[in-house]
Design an enzyme around this catalytic site. Sequence first.
Site, short mmCIF file in Angstrom:
data_model
loop_
_atom_site.label_atom_id
_atom_site.label_comp_id
_atom_site.label_asym_id
_atom_site.label_seq_id
_atom_site.Cartn_x
_atom_site.Cartn_y
_atom_site.Cartn_z
N ARG A 34 1.18 -1.10 -0.08
CA ARG A 34 -0.31 0.02 0.29
C ARG A 34 1.06 0.78 -0.05
O ARG A 34 1.77 1.23 0.51
CB ARG A 34 -0.92 0.05 1.15
N ASP A 35 0.90 2.51 -0.48
CA ASP A 35 1.39 3.54 -1.41
C ASP A 35 1.39 3.93 0.67
O ASP A 35 -0.18 3.98 1.41
CB ASP A 35 0.55 4.35 -2.15
N ILE A 36 2.14 5.07 1.27
CA ILE A 36 1.96 5.77 2.26
C ILE A 36 1.33 6.23 2.16
O ILE A 36 1.07 7.06 3.82
CB ILE A 36 3.31 5.35 2.77
N ASN A 97 4.88 6.80 -13.06
CA ASN A 97 5.58 8.01 -13.56
C ASN A 97 7.22 7.64 -14.10
O ASN A 97 7.66 7.04 -12.45
CB ASN A 97 5.59 8.72 -12.48
N VAL A 106 10.22 8.08 -7.18
CA VAL A 106 11.25 6.94 -6.66
C VAL A 106 12.40 6.18 -7.23
O VAL A 106 10.84 5.58 -8.88
CB VAL A 106 10.37 6.25 -5.23
N HIS A 110 7.88 1.64 -10.41
CA HIS A 110 6.46 1.07 -9.63
C HIS A 110 5.14 1.44 -10.81
O HIS A 110 4.84 2.27 -10.98
CB HIS A 110 6.33 1.40 -8.19
N HIS A 112 1.64 2.70 -10.13
CA HIS A 112 0.64 2.74 -8.82
C HIS A 112 -0.73 2.31 -9.04
O HIS A 112 -1.69 2.31 -10.72
CB HIS A 112 -0.11 4.39 -8.93
P1 AMP Z 1 6.40 8.64 -7.80
O1 AMP Z 1 5.73 9.91 -7.70
O2 AMP Z 1 5.67 8.03 -8.96
O3 AMP Z 1 7.74 8.29 -7.61
O4 AMP Z 1 5.47 7.97 -6.40
C1 AMP Z 1 5.90 7.08 -5.09
C2 AMP Z 1 5.12 7.17 -4.14
O5 AMP Z 1 5.79 5.79 -3.32
C3 AMP Z 1 4.58 7.98 -3.75
O6 AMP Z 1 3.05 8.06 -4.40
C4 AMP Z 1 4.77 7.89 -1.86
O7 AMP Z 1 3.68 8.13 -1.64
C5 AMP Z 1 5.12 6.63 -2.09
N1 AMP Z 1 5.67 5.73 -1.10
C6 AMP Z 1 7.50 6.73 -0.86
N2 AMP Z 1 7.51 5.63 0.45
C7 AMP Z 1 7.06 5.08 0.84
C8 AMP Z 1 7.10 4.10 1.43
N3 AMP Z 1 7.95 3.95 2.52
N4 AMP Z 1 5.89 2.83 1.45
C9 AMP Z 1 5.11 2.85 0.67
N5 AMP Z 1 4.84 3.84 -0.29
C10 AMP Z 1 5.91 4.75 -0.24
#
Ligand code: AMP
Length: 130
Positions: A34-36, A97, A106, A110, A112
């Site tokens: 799950r997204d944080i 993204n 990140v 990934h 979403h």
């Molecule tokens: P992006 O902008 O597509 O790289 O999205 C990165 C996503 O990672 C964001 O929606 C953050 O909320 C999510 N995120 C960052 N750190 C964590 C974590 N430790 N656990 C879960 N989701 C995370």
Amino acid sequence: MAYAYDPENIFARILRGEIPCDKVLESEHSLAFRDIAPQAPTHVLVIPKGPYVCFDHFANEASDAEIVDFTRTIGKVCAQEGVSPDADGGGYRMISNCGRDGVQDVPHLHVHVIGGKVLGRMLPGTKDHD
Ligand code: AMP
């Protein structure tokens, strides 16, 4: 094209078990959690376990087994989260993204999977570069 993977990115650290995640499911080559900071009732991130920066990196260099596993994992997440479209509605959006112009935070591939409510049109109020 040479893709530079940073092994200290936060999702690599999750894969190594250095920091926790709220796991949804795991397979041989993929992990879903799950997204944080969820943007909707369902907001799951699906990542490959391999060191891929972005989707085109994965598409160009991952093995067939990794690609099949990743795709099937997304399908299982949709089923498990109850967001697959059906006669009563449902549905979801997949977003990946990539890079600077995609505003990727990140640098580990990934996808979403976002759903559980009507999401509106694609790209409303997009965030810009810093
Ligand atoms: P992006 O902008 O597509 O790289 O999205 C990165 C996503 O990672 C964001 O929606 C953050 O909320 C999510 N995120 C960052 N750190 C964590 C974590 N430790 N656990 C879960 N989701 C995370």
